[in-house]
Design an enzyme around this catalytic site. Structure first.
Site, mmCIF file in Angstrom:
data_model
loop_
_atom_site.group_PDB
_atom_site.id
_atom_site.type_symbol
_atom_site.label_atom_id
_atom_site.label_comp_id
_atom_site.label_asym_id
_atom_site.label_seq_id
_atom_site.Cartn_x
_atom_site.Cartn_y
_atom_site.Cartn_z
ATOM 1 N N HIS A 71 0.814 -1.221 0.000
ATOM 2 C CA HIS A 71 0.000 0.000 0.000
ATOM 3 C C HIS A 71 0.847 1.270 0.000
ATOM 4 O O HIS A 71 0.506 2.242 -0.669
ATOM 5 C CB HIS A 71 -0.975 -0.012 1.190
ATOM 6 C CG HIS A 71 -2.048 -1.048 1.042
ATOM 7 N ND1 HIS A 71 -2.249 -2.073 1.935
ATOM 8 C CD2 HIS A 71 -2.963 -1.236 0.059
ATOM 9 C CE1 HIS A 71 -3.253 -2.838 1.515
ATOM 10 N NE2 HIS A 71 -3.700 -2.351 0.392
ATOM 11 N N ASP A 103 -19.001 -0.254 -10.153
ATOM 12 C CA ASP A 103 -17.938 -0.733 -11.034
ATOM 13 C C ASP A 103 -17.075 0.458 -11.457
ATOM 14 O O ASP A 103 -17.597 1.423 -12.036
ATOM 15 C CB ASP A 103 -18.605 -1.400 -12.255
ATOM 16 C CG ASP A 103 -17.588 -2.030 -13.195
ATOM 17 O OD1 ASP A 103 -16.394 -1.668 -13.138
ATOM 18 O OD2 ASP A 103 -17.996 -2.893 -13.986
ATOM 19 N N ASP A 139 -6.353 -0.131 -7.511
ATOM 20 C CA ASP A 139 -5.959 -1.178 -6.562
ATOM 21 C C ASP A 139 -6.908 -2.344 -6.771
ATOM 22 O O ASP A 139 -7.767 -2.628 -5.941
ATOM 23 C CB ASP A 139 -6.064 -0.629 -5.133
ATOM 24 C CG ASP A 139 -5.590 -1.641 -4.098
ATOM 25 O OD1 ASP A 139 -4.977 -2.659 -4.476
ATOM 26 O OD2 ASP A 139 -5.848 -1.412 -2.900
ATOM 27 N N SER A 140 -6.766 -2.985 -7.897
ATOM 28 C CA SER A 140 -7.733 -4.013 -8.284
ATOM 29 C C SER A 140 -7.167 -5.398 -8.046
ATOM 30 O O SER A 140 -5.981 -5.569 -7.795
ATOM 31 C CB SER A 140 -8.054 -3.866 -9.769
ATOM 32 O OG SER A 140 -6.919 -4.214 -10.514
ATOM 33 N N THR A 141 -8.062 -6.360 -8.165
ATOM 34 C CA THR A 141 -7.628 -7.739 -8.231
ATOM 35 C C THR A 141 -6.861 -7.917 -9.545
ATOM 36 O O THR A 141 -6.886 -7.043 -10.412
ATOM 37 C CB THR A 141 -8.873 -8.662 -8.197
ATOM 38 O OG1 THR A 141 -9.966 -7.980 -8.813
ATOM 39 C CG2 THR A 141 -9.299 -8.965 -6.790
ATOM 40 N N PRO A 169 -14.275 -9.244 -12.681
ATOM 41 C CA PRO A 169 -14.687 -7.854 -12.905
ATOM 42 C C PRO A 169 -13.512 -6.892 -13.097
ATOM 43 O O PRO A 169 -13.704 -5.746 -13.505
ATOM 44 C CB PRO A 169 -15.460 -7.499 -11.627
ATOM 45 C CG PRO A 169 -14.988 -8.454 -10.594
ATOM 46 C CD PRO A 169 -14.608 -9.714 -11.321
HETATM 47 N N1 SAM Z 1 -3.840 -5.532 -3.158
HETATM 48 C C1 SAM Z 1 -4.583 -6.429 -3.924
HETATM 49 C C2 SAM Z 1 -3.839 -7.214 -4.952
HETATM 50 O O1 SAM Z 1 -3.142 -6.649 -5.797
HETATM 51 O O2 SAM Z 1 -3.913 -8.439 -4.891
HETATM 52 C C3 SAM Z 1 -5.854 -5.820 -4.405
HETATM 53 C C4 SAM Z 1 -6.780 -5.845 -3.223
HETATM 54 S S1 SAM Z 1 -8.317 -5.092 -3.319
HETATM 55 C C5 SAM Z 1 -9.123 -6.107 -2.142
HETATM 56 C C6 SAM Z 1 -8.996 -5.478 -4.903
HETATM 57 C C7 SAM Z 1 -10.450 -5.028 -5.006
HETATM 58 O O3 SAM Z 1 -10.766 -4.663 -6.344
HETATM 59 C C8 SAM Z 1 -11.481 -6.089 -4.595
HETATM 60 O O4 SAM Z 1 -12.105 -5.698 -3.406
HETATM 61 C C9 SAM Z 1 -12.447 -6.150 -5.780
HETATM 62 O O5 SAM Z 1 -13.798 -6.292 -5.374
HETATM 63 C C10 SAM Z 1 -12.177 -4.804 -6.454
HETATM 64 N N2 SAM Z 1 -12.554 -4.722 -7.869
HETATM 65 C C11 SAM Z 1 -12.342 -5.649 -8.850
HETATM 66 N N3 SAM Z 1 -12.870 -5.216 -10.009
HETATM 67 C C12 SAM Z 1 -13.399 -3.986 -9.772
HETATM 68 C C13 SAM Z 1 -14.076 -3.028 -10.585
HETATM 69 N N4 SAM Z 1 -14.312 -3.265 -11.893
HETATM 70 N N5 SAM Z 1 -14.475 -1.854 -10.011
HETATM 71 C C14 SAM Z 1 -14.240 -1.611 -8.689
HETATM 72 N N6 SAM Z 1 -13.612 -2.489 -7.873
HETATM 73 C C15 SAM Z 1 -13.195 -3.654 -8.405
#
Ligand code: SAM
Length: 292
Positions: free
Chosen positions: A71, A146, A164-166, A171
């Site tokens: 972070h 989204d 900071d996405s998956t 999604p």
């Molecule tokens: N630090 C982490 C990693 O790199 O593994 C990322 C962690 S954070 C929990 C990722 C977040 O992105 C999740 O909570 C997920 O629900 C969110 N996410 C995925 N796709 C998204 C989208 N299209 N819009 C908003 N949030 C999204």
């Protein structure tokens, strides 16, 4: 000696296949919660070494033990690159670690768009140490939606956008593609910049290359940097800044040090020297990343 004590893999283990032929794992002290939402499977576990961890769709997202490494690098490198970061958009980041680090910059007004409210709820309940109260901060605005839809047709309002996405599955897939980066560029001010997690340069090299090519189609300055995140596959993680004007590699140590001193925040990973060093890539990663 019992068989259990003799076998290091006895008991409950969280195991994650990183790539074909390689598995990484942690010994589980307690399984805390499990939920299936319309977006993903959410799991919270407590481990002997890494404390509490968030897992989404079988991929470890963050741990109490090393969340600061990820972070601080995702947030402080871009926020200290921009001379006056105020309006910040975070896309994803449901654990709250990114929001918390943005709020440490006193002048910021963060908006966070997270697609899955259950990630926020479960993290606030089971790993509150990561957000550390950030979701209750009156400066923070949280929108459930989204990020790809949210950014479309936005006027130029944000100084910094943090993704900071998956990883690019489910999604999060559109968040790594060119149409999204075009919308991001439009939503940024004239000297705005984007920072995104850009996957493992070791195990996800092809995804990193594709992401960089999509960013370079839109932004004049694209710079990849690396940091240590021991619980992520390979231990080395990449982040990328895509910018309209400010180049994160062109800041002198004096300028960076002055910005960090005036923000007055405490860090455990980020320093002005780390900021500069993070852009120095070993040749095998530099070759992968290429240049503008
Ligand atoms: N630090 C982490 C990693 O790199 O593994 C990322 C962690 S954070 C929990 C990722 C977040 O992105 C999740 O909570 C997920 O629900 C969110 N996410 C995925 N796709 C998204 C989208 N299209 N819009 C908003 N949030 C999204």
């Amino acid at each position: 000696m019992s068989t259990e004590a003799a076998n290091p893999l006895s008991g409950d283990w969280y195991l994650e296949q990183e790539t074909f032929g390689y598995v990484q794992g942690a010994h589980v002290r307690q399984r805390l919660a499990r939920a299936q939402t319309s977006f993903q499977a959410i799991e919270l576990i407590d481990t002997d070494l890494f404390g509490r961890c968030l897992i989404l769709d079988g991929a470890l997202q963050t741990t109490e033990w090393d969340e600061f490494m990820y972070h601080e690098m995702l947030v402080h490198v871009p926020l200290f690159t921009h001379p006056n970061p105020r309006n910040i958009l975070i896309i994803g980041g449901g654990d709250g670690g990114t929001l918390r680090r943005v709020l440490e910059h006193p002048a910021t007004q963060p908006v966070q768009v997270e697609i899955d409210p259950a990630v926020i709820d479960q993290c606030r309940k089971y790993i509150p140490a990561i957000s550390n109260g950030a979701f209750s901060d009156p400066r923070a605005k949280v929108v459930i939606g989204d990020g790809f839809e949210f950014i479309r047709n936005r006027p130029a309002a944000f100084d910094v956008i943090l993704v900071d996405s998956t990883d690019p599955v489910g999604p999060a897939v559109p968040l790594f593609e060119e149409p999204f980066y075009r919308d991001v560029s439009q939503a940024l001010t004239d000297d705005g910049l984007l920072a995104a997690q850009s996957n493992s340069p070791i195990y996800m090299a092809s995804q990193l290359k594709a992401q960089l090519s999509n960013l370079r189609a839109v932004f004049p300055i694209v710079r990849t940097y690396i940091g240590l995140v021991p619980t992520y596959p390979g231990g080395v993680w990449s982040f990328t800044i895509a910018s309209k004007r400010h180049d994160p590699t062109r800041l002198s140590l004096d300028d960076l040090s002055a910005r960090v001193a005036s923000a007055g925040l405490t860090t455990r990973y980020y320093t002005p020297q780390i900021h500069q060093a993070a852009f120095v890539l070993p040749p095998f990663i530099a070759e992968l990343v290429g240049s503008d």
